[in-house]
Write a protein that holds these residues in place. Structure first.
Motif: not given
Length: 458
Positions: A382, A384, A439, A445, A447
């Motif tokens: 991830q 972020h 997020h 974010v 992934t």
């Protein structure tokens, strides 16, 4: 011969053969029944008497005393209306040679049955041998011509019924042929339209049978082709737009150098070189996308430690992050991560696109947190950032080619608009996924998920 005519003729042939078979079978059975009916005086059924006589002969081996059966049968017929049904005729019993032995009136008999009488008699069997004849004499008299006439009339009635049934069946086949072939004709017309370049062609979907499924599949295919055509046209326009800007900058700078507006110096050549790098990166990105789309991108996979690849990429971006006053944080689980079978160079390309994208949208004083986690069958990464996040109406479009939520800002910082599209394509080429979201604590974010194909530890 078109499909409708062939289908109609096929139906007609099946109907004709079916009716012909029914008529022939009916005529054959009718002829036997007429002969049996008229041999019995037109009314009485002699099968029971025949069975009794055959059983008597099988038991006694002779016809002596069999006249009692004729009398009893005849009397029973009278008591139940049988005499009336026999229409005052007599039942005559004859031996295998046709010699008269007895009749139902118990009167003395003599002589033999004629050939015509034998033809109209019921043969009495003992096994496979004929041991006698049962003949109905008197009452309703008829000739072989009468039988033929009646059979002919019945045959004509059957033929008329067959013609009527055949006509109705043919009309029904025409209707069914139209109903069955109408979707095929619509599909044919729509296919011709698509072959001529009209991708807006669609067909009606009716019901849930195989033809309806074919129509749905055709419409789905047409939607895909139309969407691909729209995307291709938009992509062509975007590519032209992306190429125009750096080419225009290069041309302006080169003309200024040639005209003597700018002196020929490294400082004045630097913008030209920078735009050349931008063009080179754009062409490389387009080539990568083309290879992925055509399935020709070859991945040189090896078992790799994903945490090592991530640490290496973060170190490369530390100077740029410090310049932008952004902190890069890498978090990973304490236990060893499983090795993943990937192409290290392509994974680094994915990470480079994701981290550079995060740096572009993270304000000074912010941070980018990279978190690595592992599950039994996959590893997840991830990224972020602490930026403003992705506009809600743009979340589903951030991976589109040349899409920018903030076009002017992205272009000013050298983005080609292909980085996220390439990252997702490369992730899918590895059998993984790449998703984007906002997020809960703010920021965007991304992934990245990759499958673990071996339990081999890193």
């Amino acid at each position: 011969m078109n499909m409708r005519l062939r289908l109609t003729l096929s139906f007609a042939l099946v109907v004709a053969l079916s009716i012909a078979g029914v008529v022939l079978i009916a005529l054959s059975g009718t002829q036997r029944e007429v002969r049996s009916f008229m041999s019995a005086g037109g009314m009485a059924r002699l099968e029971t008497i025949q069975d009794n006589l055959e059983a008597y002969y099988k038991t006694n081996g002779t016809w002596e005393g069999a006249e009692a059966l004729l009398g009893i049968s005849h009397g029973m017929g009278q008591g139940q209306g049988g005499q009336g049904m026999l229409m005052n005729g007599l039942l005559v019993l004859a031996d295998a040679d046709g010699t008269r032995l007895a009749n139902s009136s118990n009167q003395p008999v003599s002589g033999t049955l004629t050939e015509e009488e034998l033809d109209r008699s019921l043969a009495l069997k003992s096994g496979l041998s004929t041991v006698g004849y049962l003949y109905f004499e008197g009452g309703m008299l008829y000739s072989s011509g009468d039988e033929s006439y009646l059979v002919t009339r019945l045959a004509n009635a059957a033929l008329v019924a067959g013609l009527i049934a055949g006509t109705l069946a043919l009309l029904l086949s025409l209707f069914l042929g139209y109903r069955l072939l109408r979707p095929v004709q619509e599909l044919t017309r729509a296919s011709h339209g698509m072959a001529q370049g009209d991708l807006s062609q669609r067909v009606r979907v009716e019901g849930s049978d195989e033809m309806a499924e074919l129509a749905r599949t055709f419409n789905s295919m047409a939607d895909s082709l139309q969407s691909a055509q729209t995307s291709r046209r938009a992509m062509t326009a975007d590519i032209a737009h992306e190429l125009r800007t750096p080419l225009a900058v290069q041309r302006a700078n080169l003309e200024a150098l040639l005209d003597g507006v700018y002196p020929l110096s490294p400082e004045n050549l630097a913008p030209v070189l920078e735009q050349n790098h931008l063009l080179t990166r754009l062409v490389d990105d387009l080539r990568t996308l083309a290879l992925v789309d055509s399935g020709q991108l070859k991945l040189e996979t090896v078992f790799s430690d994903l945490s090592t690849l991530v640490e290496h990429m973060i170190l490369r971006f530390v100077p740029q992050a410090e310049k932008n006053n952004v902190r890069l944080i890498f978090t990973q689980p304490p236990k060893p991560n499983p090795a993943v079978e990937v192409d290290p160079q392509r994974i680094e390309q994915i990470l480079s696109n994701l981290i550079s994208n995060a740096l572009r949208f993270t304000p000074a004083g912010g941070q980018i947190e990279v978190t690595l986690s592992s599950q039994p069958r996959q590893v997840s990464l991830q990224i972020h950032d602490s930026g403003t996040g992705i506009p809600e109406d743009s979340i589903g479009m951030v991976f589109e080619r040349f899409y920018r939520a903030d076009k002017s800002r992205s272009r000013a910082e050298g983005g080609s608009g292909l980085g996220l599209a390439i990252a997702r394509q490369l992730a899918e080429a590895h059998g993984g996924t790449l998703t984007a979201a906002n997020h809960p604590q703010g920021g965007a974010v991304f992934t990245l998920t990759l499958p673990v194909r071996s339990g081999k530890p890193a």
